[in-house]
Design an enzyme around this catalytic site. Structure first.
Site, PDB file in Angstrom:
ATOM      1  N   GLY A  37       0.804  -1.222   0.000  1.00 13.14           N
ATOM      2  CA  GLY A  37       0.000   0.000   0.000  1.00 13.14           C
ATOM      3  C   GLY A  37       0.827   1.256   0.000  1.00 13.14           C
ATOM      4  N   HIS A  38       2.082   1.147   0.347  1.00 11.01           N
ATOM      5  CA  HIS A  38       2.919   2.342   0.540  1.00 11.01           C
ATOM      6  C   HIS A  38       4.218   2.184  -0.234  1.00 11.01           C
ATOM      7  CE1 HIS A  38       5.218   5.508   2.591  1.00 11.01           C
ATOM      8  NE2 HIS A  38       4.071   5.974   3.034  1.00 11.01           N
TER       9      HIS A  38
END
Lengths: 162, 92
Positions: A37-38
């Site tokens: 997600g990052h």
């Protein structure tokens, strides 16, 4: 480092009781669910986890200085600057130094470097609680063993005596 | 007003974003100024650094909890400044 388990510290390189400082080395994992997600296609170590890393380094430093009588709990991120991207597989050198010991609180100044270049720094404030009040001592002692804190303490004390 | 009060009032105003004009020697830091425990630690940190002392916050809290002292003894500003002056004198 195991980011998803908040294991931010790998190995204590040195601790200095006179200077009230510590140096910890950690390697950012090559893979982690965090990076899904990052960010998709551009994995970066999240800034909040860099702050957490500095907080944990400060925490074990202050617990060692207090002979494991009190545990600091992060209370305030007074300042924090993220200066560079931190990528998977990079080796972090986490430095923390006690800036002030108050009554019931402690303040640290910290930084993280990669290849000698500072990538972030912060001033953190912690409330301290006696281990009589919190049921975490056993976990903390396991952490201390995992990161070889006692070896660093022994090395410092041997050097101080010679 | 004392030099200590003026400095402490400046610290409180800056730390807690309170209008300096509203801070008086009779202000109670909690009841009148609405300072919470986190802001109070910031204030104590600034006081420690400014005056080169260590405000014995844990001891004061214990005394209040044990009924040996009244909260007003420490948290009314003029009383707090008196305690700070005592700590500064003891240091010297």
């Amino acid at each position: 480092m195991l980011l998803e388990y908040f294991q931010m510290l790998d190995h204590v390189k040195s601790i200095d009781f006179a200077d009230q400082s510590i140096v910890v080395e950690s390697v950012v994992p090559e893979k982690s669910p965090i990076f899904e997600g990052h960010f998709p296609g551009m994995p970066l170590m999240p800034g909040v986890l860099l702050i957490e890393s500095m907080a944990q380094a400060s925490g074990i430093l202050y617990m060692a200085l207090s002979e494991f009588k009190v545990m600091p709990f992060l209370m305030s991120v007074d300042t924090a600057k993220m200066r560079q991207f931190v990528n998977p597989s990079e080796t972090l050198q986490i430095n923390s130094k006690i800036e002030h010991q108050g009554s019931g609180f402690v303040v640290s100044k910290c930084s993280i470097s990669v290849d000698g270049k500072r990538v972030c720094n912060s001033q953190l404030k912690f409330a301290t609680r006696s281990f009589d009040e919190v049921p975490t001592l056993e976990h903390i002692m396991e952490l201390a063993e995992r990161v070889s804190l006692q070896d660093a303490i022994d090395t410092y004390k041997a050097g101080a005596q010679s | 007003m004392s030099e200590t009060f003026n400095k402490v009032a400046e610290i409180i105003a800056e730390t807690s974003e309170i209008d300096l004009e509203t801070i008086t020697p009779d202000s109670n830091t909690v009841d009148d100024l609405g300072i919470d425990s986190l802001d109070f630690l910031d204030i104590v940190f600034a006081i420690d650094k400014e005056f080169g002392i260590k405000v014995p916050l844990e001891q004061w809290t214990q005394e209040i909890n044990d009924g040996k002292a009244d909260a007003d003894d420490y948290f009314i500003l003029k009383n707090l400044c008196g305690k700070i002056d005592e700590l500064r004198a003891a240091k010297d």
